[in-house]
Design a protein around this motif. Sequence first.
Motif, PDB file in Angstrom:
ATOM      1  N   TYR A   9      49.094  50.003  51.670  1.00  0.00           N
ATOM      2  CA  TYR A   9      50.072  49.045  51.143  1.00  0.00           C
ATOM      3  C   TYR A   9      51.326  48.991  51.999  1.00  0.00           C
ATOM      4  O   TYR A   9      51.976  47.957  52.104  1.00  0.00           O
ATOM      5  CB  TYR A   9      50.386  49.331  49.675  1.00  0.00           C
ATOM      6  CG  TYR A   9      49.299  48.765  48.791  1.00  0.00           C
ATOM      7  CD1 TYR A   9      49.272  47.410  48.476  1.00  0.00           C
ATOM      8  CD2 TYR A   9      48.259  49.556  48.343  1.00  0.00           C
ATOM      9  CE1 TYR A   9      48.255  46.869  47.724  1.00  0.00           C
ATOM     10  CE2 TYR A   9      47.232  49.026  47.589  1.00  0.00           C
ATOM     11  CZ  TYR A   9      47.244  47.684  47.285  1.00  0.00           C
ATOM     12  OH  TYR A   9      46.221  47.151  46.548  1.00  0.00           O
ATOM     13  N   TYR A  16      50.748  41.411  51.446  1.00  0.00           N
ATOM     14  CA  TYR A  16      50.528  41.601  50.013  1.00  0.00           C
ATOM     15  C   TYR A  16      51.569  40.837  49.202  1.00  0.00           C
ATOM     16  O   TYR A  16      51.259  40.211  48.182  1.00  0.00           O
ATOM     17  CB  TYR A  16      50.525  43.083  49.626  1.00  0.00           C
ATOM     18  CG  TYR A  16      50.212  43.182  48.155  1.00  0.00           C
ATOM     19  CD1 TYR A  16      48.900  43.015  47.716  1.00  0.00           C
ATOM     20  CD2 TYR A  16      51.218  43.291  47.211  1.00  0.00           C
ATOM     21  CE1 TYR A  16      48.607  42.977  46.371  1.00  0.00           C
ATOM     22  CE2 TYR A  16      50.932  43.256  45.861  1.00  0.00           C
ATOM     23  CZ  TYR A  16      49.637  43.108  45.448  1.00  0.00           C
ATOM     24  OH  TYR A  16      49.344  43.049  44.105  1.00  0.00           O
ATOM     25  N   ARG A  30      51.589  36.256  35.743  1.00  0.00           N
ATOM     26  CA  ARG A  30      52.656  37.268  35.660  1.00  0.00           C
ATOM     27  C   ARG A  30      53.581  36.973  34.475  1.00  0.00           C
ATOM     28  O   ARG A  30      54.020  37.884  33.769  1.00  0.00           O
ATOM     29  CB  ARG A  30      53.434  37.321  36.979  1.00  0.00           C
ATOM     30  CG  ARG A  30      52.571  37.845  38.132  1.00  0.00           C
ATOM     31  CD  ARG A  30      53.372  38.065  39.387  1.00  0.00           C
ATOM     32  NE  ARG A  30      52.533  38.459  40.505  1.00  0.00           N
ATOM     33  CZ  ARG A  30      51.953  39.652  40.655  1.00  0.00           C
ATOM     34  NH1 ARG A  30      52.128  40.582  39.741  1.00  0.00           N
ATOM     35  NH2 ARG A  30      51.213  39.903  41.714  1.00  0.00           N
ATOM     36  N   GLY A  49      53.811  51.034  39.297  1.00  0.00           N
ATOM     37  CA  GLY A  49      53.159  50.469  40.480  1.00  0.00           C
ATOM     38  C   GLY A  49      53.613  49.032  40.692  1.00  0.00           C
ATOM     39  O   GLY A  49      52.799  48.125  40.830  1.00  0.00           O
ATOM     40  N   ASP A  73      57.172  52.634  42.181  1.00  0.00           N
ATOM     41  CA  ASP A  73      56.030  52.564  43.106  1.00  0.00           C
ATOM     42  C   ASP A  73      56.187  53.702  44.105  1.00  0.00           C
ATOM     43  O   ASP A  73      57.302  54.119  44.417  1.00  0.00           O
ATOM     44  CB  ASP A  73      56.013  51.224  43.847  1.00  0.00           C
ATOM     45  CG  ASP A  73      54.621  50.893  44.397  1.00  0.00           C
ATOM     46  OD1 ASP A  73      53.967  49.980  43.846  1.00  0.00           O
ATOM     47  OD2 ASP A  73      54.190  51.555  45.371  1.00  0.00           O
ATOM     48  N   PHE A  74      55.039  54.203  44.603  1.00  0.00           N
ATOM     49  CA  PHE A  74      55.153  55.328  45.544  1.00  0.00           C
ATOM     50  C   PHE A  74      55.117  54.898  47.011  1.00  0.00           C
ATOM     51  O   PHE A  74      55.182  55.753  47.890  1.00  0.00           O
ATOM     52  CB  PHE A  74      54.155  56.446  45.232  1.00  0.00           C
ATOM     53  CG  PHE A  74      52.681  56.152  45.363  1.00  0.00           C
ATOM     54  CD1 PHE A  74      52.209  55.000  45.965  1.00  0.00           C
ATOM     55  CD2 PHE A  74      51.752  57.077  44.889  1.00  0.00           C
ATOM     56  CE1 PHE A  74      50.855  54.753  46.097  1.00  0.00           C
ATOM     57  CE2 PHE A  74      50.395  56.849  45.013  1.00  0.00           C
ATOM     58  CZ  PHE A  74      49.948  55.678  45.620  1.00  0.00           C
ATOM     59  N   THR A  75      55.038  53.595  47.281  1.00  0.00           N
ATOM     60  CA  THR A  75      54.968  53.136  48.673  1.00  0.00           C
ATOM     61  C   THR A  75      56.309  52.542  49.108  1.00  0.00           C
ATOM     62  O   THR A  75      56.718  51.484  48.600  1.00  0.00           O
ATOM     63  CB  THR A  75      53.856  52.084  48.829  1.00  0.00           C
ATOM     64  OG1 THR A  75      52.636  52.634  48.315  1.00  0.00           O
ATOM     65  CG2 THR A  75      53.655  51.694  50.278  1.00  0.00           C
ATOM     66  N   ASP A  98      55.724  58.519  41.615  1.00  0.00           N
ATOM     67  CA  ASP A  98      54.332  58.421  41.192  1.00  0.00           C
ATOM     68  C   ASP A  98      54.266  57.881  39.760  1.00  0.00           C
ATOM     69  O   ASP A  98      54.897  58.432  38.861  1.00  0.00           O
ATOM     70  CB  ASP A  98      53.716  59.828  41.268  1.00  0.00           C
ATOM     71  CG  ASP A  98      52.204  59.789  41.135  1.00  0.00           C
ATOM     72  OD1 ASP A  98      51.668  58.847  40.502  1.00  0.00           O
ATOM     73  OD2 ASP A  98      51.561  60.707  41.664  1.00  0.00           O
ATOM     74  N   ALA A  99      53.475  56.832  39.582  1.00  0.00           N
ATOM     75  CA  ALA A  99      53.342  56.224  38.249  1.00  0.00           C
ATOM     76  C   ALA A  99      52.697  57.175  37.247  1.00  0.00           C
ATOM     77  O   ALA A  99      52.821  56.987  36.041  1.00  0.00           O
ATOM     78  CB  ALA A  99      52.509  54.951  38.351  1.00  0.00           C
ATOM     79  N   THR A 118      50.207  46.158  36.400  1.00  0.00           N
ATOM     80  CA  THR A 118      49.273  45.112  36.823  1.00  0.00           C
ATOM     81  C   THR A 118      48.615  45.497  38.144  1.00  0.00           C
ATOM     82  O   THR A 118      49.292  45.828  39.113  1.00  0.00           O
ATOM     83  CB  THR A 118      49.987  43.741  36.969  1.00  0.00           C
ATOM     84  OG1 THR A 118      50.995  43.809  37.966  1.00  0.00           O
ATOM     85  CG2 THR A 118      50.617  43.288  35.670  1.00  0.00           C
ATOM     86  N   PHE A 119      47.301  45.480  38.169  1.00  0.00           N
ATOM     87  CA  PHE A 119      46.490  45.756  39.362  1.00  0.00           C
ATOM     88  C   PHE A 119      46.777  47.155  39.927  1.00  0.00           C
ATOM     89  O   PHE A 119      46.857  47.344  41.135  1.00  0.00           O
ATOM     90  CB  PHE A 119      46.732  44.676  40.432  1.00  0.00           C
ATOM     91  CG  PHE A 119      46.632  43.277  39.879  1.00  0.00           C
ATOM     92  CD1 PHE A 119      45.428  42.818  39.374  1.00  0.00           C
ATOM     93  CD2 PHE A 119      47.724  42.431  39.838  1.00  0.00           C
ATOM     94  CE1 PHE A 119      45.315  41.528  38.830  1.00  0.00           C
ATOM     95  CE2 PHE A 119      47.634  41.146  39.299  1.00  0.00           C
ATOM     96  CZ  PHE A 119      46.432  40.695  38.800  1.00  0.00           C
TER      97      PHE A 119
HETATM   98  C1  SAM Z   1      47.561  46.071  44.051  1.00  0.00           C
HETATM   99  S1  SAM Z   1      49.222  46.593  44.155  1.00  0.00           S
HETATM  100  C2  SAM Z   1      49.920  45.821  42.703  1.00  0.00           C
HETATM  101  C3  SAM Z   1      51.402  45.678  42.775  1.00  0.00           C
HETATM  102  C4  SAM Z   1      52.041  44.938  41.578  1.00  0.00           C
HETATM  103  N1  SAM Z   1      51.807  45.630  40.340  1.00  0.00           N
HETATM  104  C5  SAM Z   1      51.548  43.531  41.496  1.00  0.00           C
HETATM  105  O1  SAM Z   1      51.044  43.131  40.455  1.00  0.00           O
HETATM  106  O2  SAM Z   1      51.711  42.794  42.493  1.00  0.00           O
HETATM  107  C6  SAM Z   1      49.138  48.268  43.692  1.00  0.00           C
HETATM  108  C7  SAM Z   1      50.451  48.998  43.837  1.00  0.00           C
HETATM  109  O3  SAM Z   1      50.359  50.208  43.128  1.00  0.00           O
HETATM  110  C8  SAM Z   1      51.008  51.209  43.877  1.00  0.00           C
HETATM  111  N2  SAM Z   1      50.465  52.483  43.405  1.00  0.00           N
HETATM  112  C9  SAM Z   1      49.174  52.881  43.384  1.00  0.00           C
HETATM  113  N3  SAM Z   1      49.061  54.103  42.856  1.00  0.00           N
HETATM  114  C10 SAM Z   1      50.310  54.493  42.522  1.00  0.00           C
HETATM  115  C11 SAM Z   1      50.855  55.660  41.942  1.00  0.00           C
HETATM  116  N4  SAM Z   1      50.097  56.697  41.571  1.00  0.00           N
HETATM  117  N5  SAM Z   1      52.182  55.721  41.749  1.00  0.00           N
HETATM  118  C12 SAM Z   1      52.990  54.702  42.122  1.00  0.00           C
HETATM  119  N6  SAM Z   1      52.540  53.575  42.690  1.00  0.00           N
HETATM  120  C13 SAM Z   1      51.212  53.467  42.874  1.00  0.00           C
HETATM  121  C14 SAM Z   1      50.732  50.870  45.315  1.00  0.00           C
HETATM  122  O4  SAM Z   1      51.693  51.435  46.162  1.00  0.00           O
HETATM  123  C15 SAM Z   1      50.810  49.337  45.285  1.00  0.00           C
HETATM  124  O5  SAM Z   1      52.107  48.893  45.553  1.00  0.00           O
END
Ligand code: SAM
Length: 224
Positions: A9, A16, A30, A49, A73-75, A98-99, A118-119
């Motif tokens: 990501y 993205y 959304r 996230g 979010d962790f990224t 971390d979520a 979401t996602f």
């Molecule tokens: C597919 S994207 C969805 C982003 C947003 N929720 C959306 O609907 O556009 C997934 C996101 O979840 C984050 N993510 C995944 N696992 C995570 C975790 N354990 N803690 C925090 N963020 C996480 C990723 O960094 C990424 O930004």
Amino acid sequence: MATESQAFYGRWARLYDLIARRTPGIAQLRRRAAAACRLEPGDTVVEMGCGTGANLPFLREQVGPEGTVIGIDFTRPVLERARVATADYDNVHVLQGDATQPPLAADAPDEIDAVLATFVVGMLAEPAGAVDDWCDLVGPDGTVVLANAAPSREWYAPPVNAVFRAIVVLSTPPTTQLRYEDDPARRLEQKIDAAHTRLRERAVAVADETHVFGVVRLTGGLLG
Ligand SMILES: C[S@@+](CC[C@H](N)C(=O)[O-])C[C@H]1O[C@@H](n2cnc3c(N)ncnc32)[C@H](O)[C@@H]1O
């Protein structure tokens, strides 16, 4: 897996963000997910996230200027985009963390009214456990809302699911593999099923919807 997802990501944050905001119909979805959080002006909502923050303006719309929106979010690179996109709102906060272990202790207000993801649950090692924790976080009268893409169950599903599977394979880190020991779309569906099922088990009232040819499943659960 976490580091792999963060690298993925992080590298594709810009693309993205475009997909997250500009895919036809995504804004409506959304807005619907934000509405399912059943927020009132002044409420507090946490998005787990949150990625580049595409949901945050819709959540801010629901809680108004006196409410609080927290995105986690962790990224880092996606979070930077979220931070820039919401810079005009002083009640929208984005936190790196971390979520599954949300860094809320210092920043959390007394009460969290809703959690939205979401996602995201398809990327977690223990999606049902994370949903349990989110239900505990909001407590009685709170709401947890999940939206996720999974194979369609509609009668016209086969062509839709063929496209869906191709997208899942292309967007599953590391994306360079052509053959997987277990089908990534199947694995994703199992995680999503586990998360939505756990939310239904925990909630006293549930609203289920599907969108985009049955590919997007949205579940809102009111906690007892
Ligand atoms: C597919 S994207 C969805 C982003 C947003 N929720 C959306 O609907 O556009 C997934 C996101 O979840 C984050 N993510 C995944 N696992 C995570 C975790 N354990 N803690 C925090 N963020 C996480 C990723 O960094 C990424 O930004």
